[in-house]
Design a protein around this motif. Structure first.
Motif, PDB file in Angstrom:
ATOM      1  N   UNK A  84       0.833  -1.195   0.000  1.00 41.90           N
ATOM      2  CA  UNK A  84       0.000   0.000   0.000  1.00 41.90           C
ATOM      3  C   UNK A  84       0.869   1.248   0.000  1.00 41.90           C
ATOM      4  N   UNK A  85       0.364   2.292  -0.624  1.00 39.68           N
ATOM      5  CA  UNK A  85       1.078   3.565  -0.602  1.00 39.68           C
ATOM      6  C   UNK A  85       1.142   4.109   0.822  1.00 39.68           C
ATOM      7  N   UNK A  86       2.289   4.645   1.178  1.00 34.95           N
ATOM      8  CA  UNK A  86       2.414   5.354   2.453  1.00 34.95           C
ATOM      9  C   UNK A  86       1.751   6.724   2.298  1.00 34.95           C
ATOM     10  N   UNK A  87       0.943   7.116   3.278  1.00 31.75           N
ATOM     11  CA  UNK A  87       0.290   8.422   3.279  1.00 31.75           C
ATOM     12  C   UNK A  87       0.438   9.001   4.682  1.00 31.75           C
ATOM     13  N   UNK A  88       1.291  10.029   4.834  1.00 35.26           N
ATOM     14  CA  UNK A  88       1.574  10.550   6.176  1.00 35.26           C
ATOM     15  C   UNK A  88       0.327  11.078   6.852  1.00 35.26           C
ATOM     16  N   UNK A  89      -0.666  11.545   6.072  1.00 29.28           N
ATOM     17  CA  UNK A  89      -1.885  12.070   6.692  1.00 29.28           C
ATOM     18  C   UNK A  89      -2.669  10.986   7.404  1.00 29.28           C
ATOM     19  N   UNK A  90      -2.441   9.735   7.008  1.00 28.32           N
ATOM     20  CA  UNK A  90      -3.118   8.617   7.655  1.00 28.32           C
ATOM     21  C   UNK A  90      -2.194   7.847   8.599  1.00 28.32           C
ATOM     22  N   UNK A  91      -0.900   7.846   8.291  1.00 21.42           N
ATOM     23  CA  UNK A  91       0.020   6.957   8.984  1.00 21.42           C
ATOM     24  C   UNK A  91       0.791   7.599  10.139  1.00 21.42           C
ATOM     25  N   UNK A  92       0.915   8.922  10.161  1.00 21.74           N
ATOM     26  CA  UNK A  92       1.710   9.586  11.195  1.00 21.74           C
ATOM     27  C   UNK A  92       0.808  10.389  12.130  1.00 21.74           C
ATOM     28  N   UNK A  93       0.989  10.185  13.426  1.00 20.91           N
ATOM     29  CA  UNK A  93       0.152  10.848  14.425  1.00 20.91           C
ATOM     30  C   UNK A  93       0.275  12.367  14.358  1.00 20.91           C
ATOM     31  N   UNK A 150       8.267  29.584  -4.958  1.00 25.72           N
ATOM     32  CA  UNK A 150       8.722  28.560  -4.010  1.00 25.72           C
ATOM     33  C   UNK A 150       7.885  27.297  -4.153  1.00 25.72           C
ATOM     34  N   UNK A 151       6.577  27.455  -4.244  1.00 25.30           N
ATOM     35  CA  UNK A 151       5.695  26.297  -4.420  1.00 25.30           C
ATOM     36  C   UNK A 151       5.998  25.601  -5.746  1.00 25.30           C
ATOM     37  N   UNK A 152       6.192  26.397  -6.790  1.00 28.94           N
ATOM     38  CA  UNK A 152       6.474  25.830  -8.109  1.00 28.94           C
ATOM     39  C   UNK A 152       7.841  25.140  -8.165  1.00 28.94           C
ATOM     40  N   UNK A 153       8.671  25.400  -7.187  1.00 34.67           N
ATOM     41  CA  UNK A 153       9.983  24.751  -7.097  1.00 34.67           C
ATOM     42  C   UNK A 153       9.909  23.459  -6.293  1.00 34.67           C
ATOM     43  N   UNK A 154       9.157  23.467  -5.208  1.00 35.93           N
ATOM     44  CA  UNK A 154       9.098  22.304  -4.320  1.00 35.93           C
ATOM     45  C   UNK A 154       8.458  21.096  -4.995  1.00 35.93           C
ATOM     46  N   UNK A 155       7.355  21.313  -5.699  1.00 37.90           N
ATOM     47  CA  UNK A 155       6.597  20.166  -6.192  1.00 37.90           C
ATOM     48  C   UNK A 155       7.296  19.354  -7.280  1.00 37.90           C
ATOM     49  N   UNK A 156       7.976  19.963  -8.256  1.00 35.22           N
ATOM     50  CA  UNK A 156       8.687  19.118  -9.231  1.00 35.22           C
ATOM     51  C   UNK A 156       9.726  18.201  -8.579  1.00 35.22           C
ATOM     52  N   UNK A 157      10.413  18.703  -7.566  1.00 32.58           N
ATOM     53  CA  UNK A 157      11.402  17.879  -6.880  1.00 32.58           C
ATOM     54  C   UNK A 157      10.701  16.798  -6.056  1.00 32.58           C
ATOM     55  N   UNK A 158       9.611  17.170  -5.377  1.00 34.20           N
ATOM     56  CA  UNK A 158       8.881  16.196  -4.563  1.00 34.20           C
ATOM     57  C   UNK A 158       8.327  15.063  -5.420  1.00 34.20           C
ATOM     58  N   UNK A 159       7.794  15.387  -6.585  1.00 33.05           N
ATOM     59  CA  UNK A 159       7.263  14.335  -7.454  1.00 33.05           C
ATOM     60  C   UNK A 159       8.381  13.516  -8.080  1.00 33.05           C
ATOM     61  N   UNK A 160       9.525  14.146  -8.333  1.00 31.71           N
ATOM     62  CA  UNK A 160      10.669  13.375  -8.801  1.00 31.71           C
ATOM     63  C   UNK A 160      11.105  12.348  -7.779  1.00 31.71           C
ATOM     64  N   UNK A 161      11.108  12.748  -6.503  1.00 36.22           N
ATOM     65  CA  UNK A 161      11.431  11.808  -5.430  1.00 36.22           C
ATOM     66  C   UNK A 161      10.414  10.676  -5.376  1.00 36.22           C
ATOM     67  N   UNK A 162       9.134  11.030  -5.486  1.00 35.10           N
ATOM     68  CA  UNK A 162       8.083  10.020  -5.414  1.00 35.10           C
ATOM     69  C   UNK A 162       8.228   8.983  -6.523  1.00 35.10           C
ATOM     70  N   UNK A 163       8.432   9.454  -7.757  1.00 33.88           N
ATOM     71  CA  UNK A 163       8.500   8.529  -8.884  1.00 33.88           C
ATOM     72  C   UNK A 163       9.737   7.640  -8.796  1.00 33.88           C
ATOM     73  N   UNK A 164      10.863   8.203  -8.333  1.00 36.29           N
ATOM     74  CA  UNK A 164      12.071   7.394  -8.169  1.00 36.29           C
ATOM     75  C   UNK A 164      11.872   6.343  -7.087  1.00 36.29           C
ATOM     76  N   UNK A 165      11.203   6.717  -6.008  1.00 40.57           N
ATOM     77  CA  UNK A 165      10.937   5.767  -4.929  1.00 40.57           C
ATOM     78  C   UNK A 165       9.967   4.684  -5.388  1.00 40.57           C
ATOM     79  N   UNK A 166       8.954   5.077  -6.138  1.00 36.99           N
ATOM     80  CA  UNK A 166       7.987   4.099  -6.670  1.00 36.99           C
ATOM     81  C   UNK A 166       8.684   3.100  -7.591  1.00 36.99           C
TER      82      UNK A 166
END
Length: 204
Positions: free
Chosen positions: A4-13, A50-66
């Protein structure tokens, strides 16, 4: 079976809070992608960049991890906010005097080399107008008080006054770090009166 996908909104207190209730909790050290800035977030072009900078890197991390066999939901946007005078938040709401650091959580199984690779990939695509300002931020908040605010951002002032002027003195606590917000709702899609934001304050 696919994990299952990890989702911090559900998995972290620490990503859970209730409206109308201040809760004490201990937040472990965490690592984030971060971009800093100052000024009114509604009018500052550096905030949008700043927002437009964070998300491309965050999605790059996600896809590499996947691709490596461990998928996750990109965590919600977060922000640290501070000013020389706390009244700039709690009463005056003078956004021109605010400083901010926008954050996106980096899952604990990913390291600096993964971030460097994702940043390089974003740069190669021409994504991320403030990639030169992107850095890793290790945040050690420890003991915190947090609550859930539902509604427009400008309505947070009353909640923050109750936190700083009532809850903290009543429990013999004092602030030790800067104001932290976690945006559970997508601000681009959620109506202002339906926005769900965790408000967090490190204390001792």
């Amino acid at each position: 079976m696919t994990a299952a996908k990890v989702d911090v909104r559900k998995d972290l207190d620490s990503y859970r809070a209730r409206s109308g209730r201040f809760r004490l909790l201990d937040v472990p050290p965490r690592r984030y992608l971060a971009v800093d800035g100052a000024g009114d977030p509604n009018t500052s072009p550096t905030f949008t960049a700043a927002i437009e900078t964070l998300y491309p890197v965050a999605y790059g991390l996600k896809f590499a991890s996947r691709d490596a066999g461990r998928d996750y939901v990109v965590p919600p946007l977060e922000g640290l906010w501070w000013a020389d005078d706390i009244a700039a938040f709690t009463s005056a709401r003078d956004k021109s005097r605010w400083h901010w650091r926008l954050l996106l959580l980096v899952p604990e199984w990913l390291g600096p080399d993964d971030v460097d690779a994702a940043t390089a990939a974003a740069a190669a695509k021409g994504a991320g107008p403030r990639l030169a300002d992107l850095h890793l931020e290790d945040l050690h908040e420890g003991r915190c008080v947090q609550t859930l605010h539902v509604g427009p951002f400008d309505d947070e002032a009353g909640v923050l006054r109750r936190l700083h002027c009532e809850f903290l003195p009543a429990h013999d606590l004092r602030p030790t770090g800067v104001h932290h917000e976690i945006y559970l709702s997508d601000v681009r899609r959620a109506a202002p009166d339906r926005r769900r934001t965790i408000l967090r304050q490190p204390v001792e």
